[in-house]
Write a protein that holds these residues in place. Structure first.
Motif, PDB file in Angstrom:
ATOM      1  N   VAL A 172      17.778  29.870   2.112  1.00  0.00           N
ATOM      2  CA  VAL A 172      17.154  30.211   3.398  1.00  0.00           C
ATOM      3  C   VAL A 172      16.215  29.046   3.705  1.00  0.00           C
ATOM      4  O   VAL A 172      15.072  29.000   3.255  1.00  0.00           O
ATOM      5  N   TYR A 173      16.738  28.079   4.402  1.00  0.00           N
ATOM      6  CA  TYR A 173      16.144  26.747   4.500  1.00  0.00           C
ATOM      7  C   TYR A 173      16.018  26.367   5.974  1.00  0.00           C
ATOM      8  O   TYR A 173      17.003  26.447   6.729  1.00  0.00           O
ATOM      9  N   TRP A 174      14.808  25.957   6.345  1.00  0.00           N
ATOM     10  CA  TRP A 174      14.534  25.484   7.703  1.00  0.00           C
ATOM     11  C   TRP A 174      14.865  26.519   8.792  1.00  0.00           C
ATOM     12  O   TRP A 174      14.305  27.597   8.792  1.00  0.00           O
ATOM     13  N   ASN A 203      12.565  28.225   2.107  1.00  0.00           N
ATOM     14  CA  ASN A 203      11.908  26.913   2.091  1.00  0.00           C
ATOM     15  C   ASN A 203      11.609  26.427   3.502  1.00  0.00           C
ATOM     16  O   ASN A 203      12.525  26.311   4.333  1.00  0.00           O
ATOM     17  N   GLU A 204      10.339  26.129   3.755  1.00  0.00           N
ATOM     18  CA  GLU A 204       9.884  25.514   5.015  1.00  0.00           C
ATOM     19  C   GLU A 204      10.506  26.172   6.242  1.00  0.00           C
ATOM     20  O   GLU A 204      11.170  25.511   7.042  1.00  0.00           O
ATOM     21  N   THR A 205      10.261  27.447   6.389  1.00  0.00           N
ATOM     22  CA  THR A 205      10.822  28.163   7.542  1.00  0.00           C
ATOM     23  C   THR A 205       9.727  28.348   8.587  1.00  0.00           C
ATOM     24  O   THR A 205       8.592  28.692   8.246  1.00  0.00           O
ATOM     25  N   GLN A 235       3.939  19.736   0.959  1.00  0.00           N
ATOM     26  CA  GLN A 235       3.126  18.867   1.812  1.00  0.00           C
ATOM     27  C   GLN A 235       3.476  17.412   1.517  1.00  0.00           C
ATOM     28  O   GLN A 235       3.752  17.058   0.374  1.00  0.00           O
ATOM     29  N   TYR A 236       3.496  16.590   2.552  1.00  0.00           N
ATOM     30  CA  TYR A 236       3.907  15.184   2.409  1.00  0.00           C
ATOM     31  C   TYR A 236       2.858  14.215   2.964  1.00  0.00           C
ATOM     32  O   TYR A 236       3.201  13.218   3.576  1.00  0.00           O
ATOM     33  N   ILE A 237       1.585  14.560   2.697  1.00  0.00           N
ATOM     34  CA  ILE A 237       0.515  13.641   3.113  1.00  0.00           C
ATOM     35  C   ILE A 237       0.718  12.323   2.348  1.00  0.00           C
ATOM     36  O   ILE A 237       0.896  12.330   1.125  1.00  0.00           O
ATOM     37  N   TRP A 270       3.252  10.294   3.008  1.00  0.00           N
ATOM     38  CA  TRP A 270       4.637   9.835   3.193  1.00  0.00           C
ATOM     39  C   TRP A 270       5.089  10.066   4.638  1.00  0.00           C
ATOM     40  O   TRP A 270       5.280   9.121   5.389  1.00  0.00           O
ATOM     41  N   TYR A 271       5.213  11.334   5.036  1.00  0.00           N
ATOM     42  CA  TYR A 271       5.571  11.607   6.435  1.00  0.00           C
ATOM     43  C   TYR A 271       4.319  11.578   7.310  1.00  0.00           C
ATOM     44  O   TYR A 271       4.401  11.581   8.525  1.00  0.00           O
ATOM     45  N   GLU A 272       3.178  11.614   6.646  1.00  0.00           N
ATOM     46  CA  GLU A 272       1.926  11.721   7.357  1.00  0.00           C
ATOM     47  C   GLU A 272       0.949  10.736   6.756  1.00  0.00           C
ATOM     48  O   GLU A 272       0.423  10.956   5.661  1.00  0.00           O
ATOM     49  N   ARG A 315      15.755   9.116  -1.856  1.00  0.00           N
ATOM     50  CA  ARG A 315      15.230   8.304  -2.958  1.00  0.00           C
ATOM     51  C   ARG A 315      13.901   8.815  -3.500  1.00  0.00           C
ATOM     52  O   ARG A 315      13.140   8.050  -4.086  1.00  0.00           O
ATOM     53  N   LYS A 316      13.606  10.097  -3.263  1.00  0.00           N
ATOM     54  CA  LYS A 316      12.330  10.597  -3.771  1.00  0.00           C
ATOM     55  C   LYS A 316      12.392  10.956  -5.252  1.00  0.00           C
ATOM     56  O   LYS A 316      11.421  11.455  -5.815  1.00  0.00           O
ATOM     57  N   GLY A 317      13.502  10.682  -5.896  1.00  0.00           N
ATOM     58  CA  GLY A 317      13.627  10.969  -7.328  1.00  0.00           C
ATOM     59  C   GLY A 317      12.634  10.168  -8.153  1.00  0.00           C
ATOM     60  O   GLY A 317      12.293   9.042  -7.817  1.00  0.00           O
TER      61      GLY A 317
HETATM   62  C1  GCB Z   1      11.298  18.816   2.302  1.00  0.00           C
HETATM   63  C2  GCB Z   1      12.447  19.662   1.952  1.00  0.00           C
HETATM   64  C3  GCB Z   1      13.403  18.952   1.018  1.00  0.00           C
HETATM   65  C4  GCB Z   1      13.614  17.539   1.490  1.00  0.00           C
HETATM   66  C5  GCB Z   1      12.291  16.821   1.414  1.00  0.00           C
HETATM   67  C6  GCB Z   1      12.363  15.366   1.892  1.00  0.00           C
HETATM   68  O1  GCB Z   1      10.277  19.267   2.701  1.00  0.00           O
HETATM   69  O2  GCB Z   1      12.091  20.906   1.438  1.00  0.00           O
HETATM   70  O3  GCB Z   1      14.603  19.649   0.978  1.00  0.00           O
HETATM   71  O4  GCB Z   1      14.589  16.878   0.767  1.00  0.00           O
HETATM   72  O5  GCB Z   1      11.361  17.481   2.219  1.00  0.00           O
HETATM   73  O6  GCB Z   1      12.747  14.517   1.121  1.00  0.00           O
HETATM   74  O7  GCB Z   1      12.034  15.126   3.046  1.00  0.00           O
END
Ligand code: GCB
Length: 612
Positions: free
Chosen positions: A388-390, A427-429, A488-490, A492-494, A583-585
């Motif tokens: 159940v995603y987005w 996730n992130e709904t 949260q992606y402070i 990276w996206y922010e 590539r977030k691994g």
């Molecule tokens: C998220 C998602 C994940 C993505 C990740 C990303 O918030 O839950 O499935 O892969 O960000 O890398 O942007």
């Protein structure tokens, strides 16, 4: 008259097909079975030519489907006969295995592929029943045996099975599947995700032989209220299910109890002991549990532990625990494509162990059963999730039914695994009335099926009105969950990683907090200064800044950064960097650890010292 009969025939088929209400016995890996893995023939069918006739009527709903229906596995009778497909002359691929990573021309393919496996089968005893079991097929499976439709299953990550006792022959059985991984708005997941939509028969296929009446389901867990009581139930399937004498024993604890099933074939059980050796990551102790009925015996290895929350803490066996985690996608280590076997699953968990984890988030869908069984053995706590995603089709009742079905299937499969402590609903709904109702229904279902685990969902954070640097969780579902988790992606996206220094958290819910995701993309081997995107240095820098920031959150009880290893995603198109890999691994697609791996590892070493 004939029309009414046909309509009724179609309606009955439809009713039995939409969600296969099949028997999915638990603990399939401890049953004797004939595996059907190996090479299967396949036919790619983008127009579903083998499924519909030229008037777009499904062959499998016709009284006389004829030879063009692929499930008939037809062969020309003689040289004049016209049959426009031939499984035996078609290529083969490995099952289990997705088609995208096995067949070059199917790399991007989303649609229907037919599969065929021929086999002989000798029943061990005439009185036994045989079930055909699939670990998972992504996404929609139409299943046929020897020209008869068994049913349909929807959902790409959970098991299903059909009884085939009366359809099997000793020789030359042919099992045919149409597998369709077309993304759909109303699907779970829906059209848009950030992972590869690997299609195919991605997990084990087996013929499992059972006695006439067999143990179909059980749940044997420590009581959440009393850690000296092991409780649960056991249910039988078959004509002699009702009023049967059944026994449960745990020889090592010297426990044995005989019970009688009720008229439905179920018995509830409770066993008491003062000597239970509790399961935990430090002590992943599993007991042999033996279930016996007049006709069946089944063994499992089960760990006993309690998990609960108290204010901002998670308590495992009454002790506060900090979840040193990592998120994982179910992709093959050193490669792409879905995990196909236990060895590959083990590699992923071993990497998590090397990182210092005591916990993993299995994102974003149920992973194969090996993962949770290995987690039981290796002492790793687990978060399980359904896709159940987005932006799910929240108002669609069939979508809700589908989500519930997937949830039910994974809970039933894994509720005897001590390692699994959290069921994640989503996730992130995006918050809305319809989404809240949807998730509430899932939470209610989960609580009705399992009282021995916690509920969560990866939510989103937002700024407190008027102050962009104060962050909070403003989501009504936060009141429903046991554990408050958010991504949260402070940095990276922010903004840049140093932005983390400006942020403070005001989280009003008095619940344990898990940061279910944070992360940054880095191409392994690309080195630059720490402000250069995609460098290992940037990723490592983001990890240090983020870890400092989140440590200030009251009630921080764990984290599962994004993500253990690079994974395939069609959304990631940057040439020479992403090339269709997210590539977030912390580990590259070929298994090499990046700098950030070691930043997190040392953070976890410190946490271990602080929490022990
Ligand atoms: C998220 C998602 C994940 C993505 C990740 C990303 O918030 O839950 O499935 O892969 O960000 O890398 O942007």
């Amino acid at each position: 008259m004939r029309n009414i009969a046909t309509v009724l025939f179609i309606l009955t088929l439809y009713a039995s097909c939409s969600f296969a209400q099949n028997i999915v016995p638990v603990n399939i890996y401890n049953r004797s079975a004939q595996s059907l893995i190996g090479e299967w023939h396949y036919v790619v069918d983008p127009y579903e030519n083998g499924y519909y006739n030229y008037r777009y009527e499904p062959f499998d709903q016709m009284e006389n489907p004829g030879k063009n229906a692929f499930f008939m596995n037809a062969k020309p009778d003689d040289k004049t006969d016209l049959v426009e497909y031939n499984f035996d002359r078609s290529p083969t691929m490995e099952i289990p295995g997705d088609w995208n990573s096995q067949v070059e021309k199917l790399y991007y393919y989303e649609g229907s592929v037919w599969f065929k496996k021929s086999f002989d089968y000798l029943r061990k005893t005439d009185s036994s029943r045989v079930l055909l079991y699939f670990g998972a097929v992504n996404y929609k499976a139409e299943v046929y045996l020897n020209g008869t439709k068994l049913g349909t299953h929807i959902g790409g990550f959970t098991p299903f099975s059909f009884e085939v006792t009366n359809l099997l022959n000793e020789k030359d059985n042919f099992l045919i599947l149409k597998v369709d991984n077309t993304r759909k708005k109303e699907g779970i997941p829906t059209l848009n995700t950030d992972w590869w939509n690997y299609g195919g028969i991605t997990r084990d296929v087996k013929l499992v032989e059972m006695p006439q009446t067999f143990i179909r389901d059980y749940m044997i867990q420590l009581s959440p209220e009393n850690a000296q009581t092991i409780e649960g139930f056991m249910s039988l399937d078959g004509t002699s299910s009702a009023n049967q004498e059944v026994t449960i024993s745990i020889p090592e604890l010297d426990l044995r109890k005989t019970l009688n099933t009720d008229s439905e074939g179920s018995a509830s059980l409770d066993l008491k002991s003062d000597n239970i050796n509790y399961w935990s990551p430090e002590n992943p102790y599993l007991y042999e549990v033996v279930l016996t009925t007049p006709s069946d015996t089944l063994e499992d290895r089960i760990g006993f532990r309690t998990i609960e929350t108290e204010g901002g803490r998670i308590l495992l066996n009454d002790q506060p625990v900090f979840l040193r985690g990592i998120s994982i996608h179910e992709e093959r280590p050193f490669d792409d494509g879905r995990v196909r076997n236990k060895k590959q699953a083990k590699q992923l968990l071993q990497w998590a162990k090397e990182l210092g984890c005591n916990y993993v988030r299995l994102a974003h869908y149920p992973h194969n059963e090996h993962m949770v069984r290995l987690a039981d053995e290796m002492g790793i706590l687990v978060w399980e999730e359904i896709p159940v995603y987005w932006t799910i089709d929240w108002n669609n009742t069939a979508t809700l039914k589908n989500a519930k079905n997937q949830l039910n299937e994974v809970i039933q499969r894994d509720r005897n695994r001590a390692s699994v402590i959290i069921w994640s609903m989503a996730n992130e709904t995006p918050v809305s009335k319809a989404r809240n109702n949807f998730l509430n229904e899932l939470a209610t279902l989960t609580r009705s099926l399992d009282k021995t685990r916690l509920i969560s969902a990866a939510l989103e954070q937002s700024s407190l009105e008027g102050n962009p640097n104060i962050r909070t969780i403003d989501d009504p579902f936060a009141d429903v969950v046991d554990v408050l988790s958010f991504n949260q992606y402070i940095g990276w996206y922010e903004g840049l990683p140093s932005k983390a220094r400006e942020i403070t958290w005001e989280i009003s819910q008095n619940k344990p907090v898990i940061i279910s995701e944070f992360g940054a993309g880095a191409k392994q081997g690309f080195h630059a200064d720490s402000l250069t995107r995609w460098s290992e240095e940037y990723q490592a820098y983001l990890y240090s800044e983020t870890l400092n920031m989140i440590d200030k959150i009251d009630g921080l009880s764990g984290l599962s950064p994004w993500i253990l290893a690079d994974f395939r995603s069609p959304r990631r198109q940057l040439p020479d960097i992403q090339d269709e890999w997210n590539r977030k691994g912390l580990i590259s697609d070929d298994g090499i650890k990046k700098k950030a791996f070691f930043v997190l590892k040392s953070y976890y070493e410190n946490k271990l010292k602080l929490w022990n």
